[in-house]
Each structure stands twice: as structure tokens, then as C-alpha cells.
Design an enzyme around this catalytic site. Sequence first.
Site, PDB file in Angstrom:
ATOM      1  N   GLN A 116      29.766  47.560  42.879  1.00  0.00           N
ATOM      2  CA  GLN A 116      31.198  47.555  42.408  1.00  0.00           C
ATOM      3  C   GLN A 116      31.113  46.908  41.034  1.00  0.00           C
ATOM      4  O   GLN A 116      30.321  45.980  40.679  1.00  0.00           O
ATOM      5  CB  GLN A 116      31.991  46.223  43.168  1.00  0.00           C
ATOM      6  N   GLY A 148      35.751  42.235  54.874  1.00  0.00           N
ATOM      7  CA  GLY A 148      35.226  41.346  54.216  1.00  0.00           C
ATOM      8  C   GLY A 148      34.486  40.401  54.815  1.00  0.00           C
ATOM      9  O   GLY A 148      33.345  40.399  55.247  1.00  0.00           O
ATOM     10  N   ARG A 149      35.067  39.104  55.074  1.00  0.00           N
ATOM     11  CA  ARG A 149      34.912  37.873  55.961  1.00  0.00           C
ATOM     12  C   ARG A 149      34.128  37.956  56.929  1.00  0.00           C
ATOM     13  O   ARG A 149      32.815  37.457  57.121  1.00  0.00           O
ATOM     14  CB  ARG A 149      36.026  36.707  55.832  1.00  0.00           C
ATOM     15  N   TYR A 159      40.977  40.677  37.383  1.00  0.00           N
ATOM     16  CA  TYR A 159      40.243  40.779  36.162  1.00  0.00           C
ATOM     17  C   TYR A 159      40.288  41.719  35.381  1.00  0.00           C
ATOM     18  O   TYR A 159      41.607  42.148  35.501  1.00  0.00           O
ATOM     19  CB  TYR A 159      38.824  41.075  36.942  1.00  0.00           C
TER      20      TYR A 159
HETATM   21  C1  LIG Z   1      33.091  34.935  49.587  1.00  0.00           C
HETATM   22  C2  LIG Z   1      34.194  36.272  49.213  1.00  0.00           C
HETATM   23  C3  LIG Z   1      33.675  36.885  47.955  1.00  0.00           C
HETATM   24  C4  LIG Z   1      34.401  37.952  47.397  1.00  0.00           C
HETATM   25  N1  LIG Z   1      34.180  38.929  46.409  1.00  0.00           N
HETATM   26  C5  LIG Z   1      34.793  39.727  45.953  1.00  0.00           C
HETATM   27  C6  LIG Z   1      34.245  40.671  44.997  1.00  0.00           C
HETATM   28  O1  LIG Z   1      33.238  40.497  44.537  1.00  0.00           O
HETATM   29  N2  LIG Z   1      34.889  41.636  44.721  1.00  0.00           N
HETATM   30  C7  LIG Z   1      36.140  41.907  45.231  1.00  0.00           C
HETATM   31  O2  LIG Z   1      36.764  42.989  44.852  1.00  0.00           O
HETATM   32  N3  LIG Z   1      36.406  41.156  45.990  1.00  0.00           N
HETATM   33  C8  LIG Z   1      35.845  39.980  46.708  1.00  0.00           C
HETATM   34  N4  LIG Z   1      36.375  39.456  47.597  1.00  0.00           N
HETATM   35  C9  LIG Z   1      37.446  39.963  48.595  1.00  0.00           C
HETATM   36  C10 LIG Z   1      37.020  40.762  49.683  1.00  0.00           C
HETATM   37  O3  LIG Z   1      36.568  41.762  49.365  1.00  0.00           O
HETATM   38  C11 LIG Z   1      38.440  40.924  50.657  1.00  0.00           C
HETATM   39  O4  LIG Z   1      39.220  41.682  49.756  1.00  0.00           O
HETATM   40  C12 LIG Z   1      39.109  39.979  51.193  1.00  0.00           C
HETATM   41  O5  LIG Z   1      38.070  39.034  51.885  1.00  0.00           O
HETATM   42  C13 LIG Z   1      39.996  40.354  52.097  1.00  0.00           C
HETATM   43  O6  LIG Z   1      39.311  41.047  53.229  1.00  0.00           O
HETATM   44  P1  LIG Z   1      38.856  40.625  54.738  1.00  0.00           P
HETATM   45  O7  LIG Z   1      40.240  39.821  55.259  1.00  0.00           O
HETATM   46  O8  LIG Z   1      38.291  41.566  55.625  1.00  0.00           O
HETATM   47  O9  LIG Z   1      38.122  39.632  54.407  1.00  0.00           O
HETATM   48  C14 LIG Z   1      35.715  38.452  48.105  1.00  0.00           C
HETATM   49  C15 LIG Z   1      36.212  37.469  49.417  1.00  0.00           C
HETATM   50  C16 LIG Z   1      35.297  36.546  49.730  1.00  0.00           C
HETATM   51  C17 LIG Z   1      35.807  35.774  51.002  1.00  0.00           C
END
Ligand SMILES: Cc1cc2nc3c(=O)[nH]c(=O)nc-3n(C[C@H](O)[C@H](O)[C@H](O)COP(=O)(O)O)c2cc1C
Length: 382
Positions: A118, A335-336, A199
Site C-alpha cells: 500500500q 484487518g484486525r 490521508y
Molecule cells: C492496527 C491497525 C492499523 C491499520 N493500518 C492501516 C493502514 O496502514 N492502511 C489502511 O488503509 N488502513 C489501515 N487500517 C484499517 C484496516 O485496514 C481496516 O480498514 C479496519 O481495521 C477495518 O477492517 P476490520 O474490521 O476487518 O478490522 C488499520 C487498522 C488497524 C486496526
Amino acid sequence: MSSRVPFPARSTTTQQTDMTDKTLFEPYTLGSLKLSNRIVMAPLTRNRAGAGLIPSEHAATYYGQRASAGLIITEATQISADAQGYQDTPGLYTQPQIDGWRRVTDAVHAKGGRIFVQLWHVGRISHVDLRPGGTAPVAPSAIRAATKTFVNNGFHDVSEPRALALDEIPGIVEDFRQAAANAIAAGFHGVEVHGANGYLLEQFIKDGANTRTDAYGGSIENRARLLLEVTAAVATEIGAERTGVRLSPVSTAGAISCSDPQPQYDYIADKLDALGIVYLHVVEGATGGSRDAAPFDFDSMRNRFKKTYLANNGYSPELANARLIEGKADLFAFGRPFIGNPDLVERLEIGAPLAALNPATLYGGGAQGYTDYPTLADSSAR
Ligand SMILES: Cc1cc2nc3c(=O)[nH]c(=O)nc-3n(C[C@H](O)[C@H](O)[C@H](O)COP(=O)(O)O)c2cc1C
């Protein structure tokens, strides 16, 4: 996420007769890439880069452990020194950084995995202490975000940004293009342009952060211009079939607002479709929060963008499976759940319990809370 959900296993036949035969665990063709399943690891910033903002020695282990994902999208990675907004996030603009990422891609390739990086410019979400020469962060307009960033080992208010001059914008596009070239040199299968989460590229798109009166502000077309120029430059450099884009139409991450998200993002989806990029990755709702944060028709984006639609945000396996069967998305980013479950795909496939992540070790540090989450097989061997 609930545990022990009954879940359709991998289909035993490669023939698909109707929509309901689809499962998350079957192979999927993304451009010229074969993915082993439809489960994608979402980008996750972990603030563990070492000196020179090179991926840490643990990063190759961490990503290699998660290579059973159909596709890994790395943590946000800055395209230049100017693009950094948090402490210890990796870059992709120096040779040592390219070499560091090569160790990561080698580890993923060795396990048959697929990995995109990314590419990121933070814009106004930064702090003078992170910036070359202690200068002000750059942004579409000199509007400070009411939010904090992680710097000097703690959370601090972001600094007052300055508006980019019109003649500086081609340099931003060029930095994305060069970083995409560097990504291929580092062994990535492709790149994801980070157009989400408050961003730089989203700061241009959303009028709460963009009050410019030139060709990059005002109308829907003008606010979309930088994202589209960056995407076109990246696609020309490395191929549209290796270029994805992430968007978050109604997220307020980064303390941002948009007065007209539906027409703005419908327009962007049409234009990205015309560019022929390989996927559109959409954060549906507030990033990491409610999927119903604001009214928005995500199906409209899905229908306008004809190639792969990658859905994210708060997906349970049940919801992902239902949306897949309804034809509302092709791939699903988690993600998480990937943080505490390196073998997330295997766990979902057999309905095994998911491990919780440790919030204390999300950002910064070393192997602890990064590479030491066990797989099911590790746990049962103990
Ligand atoms: C610790 C952490 C770091 C993240 N870093 C990024 C990132 O670098 N780039 C991005 O687009 N989203 C980032 N996100 C958002 C996640 O990609 C994702 O959109 C979000 O956790 C929701 O998905 P989930 O419900 O499956 O966790 C981050 C989220 C978390 C919890």
C-alpha cells in the site's frame, strides 16, 4: 467475531454452476494472478520499521506467517521522506528499503502467497518532528486536522499544514510513480494506492480538507483529479493489472468530512473503471467502526466498477459469505482478525475460534504481539 460458525468448506468441484456455489475458500483470478482464496489481509500499520525506515527483521516472518491469505496488502508505506506522518512506518524510496521489502516478498513467495504494497502519502496527518528539516506538513489547503499522530513515542496533535503550490503537485505524482516502480523491484505482485482514511489523496477528494480554487479543488472532477493522476501514473508504470486503489467514502478517519460523498465517489468509481485498474478496495462505513456510519450506496460503486470489488470493514465470515453469494463483492479484506490469527484462513474454513489481538502491542515494539501469535497447530502442539 464469533467462533465456531458453520461454514461452507472449499467446493470439491471447480465447475461453478450458479452463484450459490461460491465460497470464500475457492481460488480467484485477480488480473493475471491466481489467488488461492477470496480472503485478503487488509493493510495494517504496525510502526516497527527500523533505522532508515526499513522493514524490520521481523516483518518477513510476520508477513510470511500470513501468506495463506489469498492476497496480503501491506501496511501503508510512504512514497518519500515528505510523505511520512507516524513514527517508524516503512518507506519504499531508498535502495535499503527496497532490499528490506525484498526479504518480505521472498518470505511470502516462498509460501506461495501474493502480496501488494500500500503506497501512502499522509498529507496533513503529520508532525514537524517527523519531517525533513522540521518543515510543515503539506496538504491541499492550510487546514489543520483536529487529530493526533504517533510521534516521539506518544500521541500528539498533528502540526499546522501548508497548502501545496500548484507546481508541486506533479512531484507528488512522480513520487507515487517511482515508488510503484520500486515496488516491482522489491518483488511485489502489485501496489495499492492509498486513497482512503483521511490521508493526502482523500484530503484532495473531500471538501472538508480542500478549499482550493485551482484545477485541484472545487468541483467533483477537480477534487478527484490528483487521485486519478496518481492512479494513471502508477498503472502506466507497472500495468493496470497490478494496480489497485483503496477508498473510504464516508469514513471520518483523520478528522475529515465530505459534503457530497455519493456523487463524488460515483464519479471516481466510473473513472477508475475507465483506467482499467485491477481492483477497487472500499472501506464500507467508518474505518474500524460502524458500517452504517452514514447513508451511502456502496452497491453503486460495485456496479460502476466492473473489475474486482474488494470489500472491507467489520466483516464477519457470515457477512462476507452472504455478500459473496449475493454478488455484492468479489474479495473480502479482514484487518484486525489477521493480527492475532496468522492462520486466519484455515481457522475460518473449519470454524475454529479466533484469538483476540493485544491492543497494547499494536503499534511499535518488536516480535512481541507481532510474530508470536500462535497458529492452531502451534497451540495444539503445546
Ligand atoms: C492496527 C491497525 C492499523 C491499520 N493500518 C492501516 C493502514 O496502514 N492502511 C489502511 O488503509 N488502513 C489501515 N487500517 C484499517 C484496516 O485496514 C481496516 O480498514 C479496519 O481495521 C477495518 O477492517 P476490520 O474490521 O476487518 O478490522 C488499520 C487498522 C488497524 C486496526
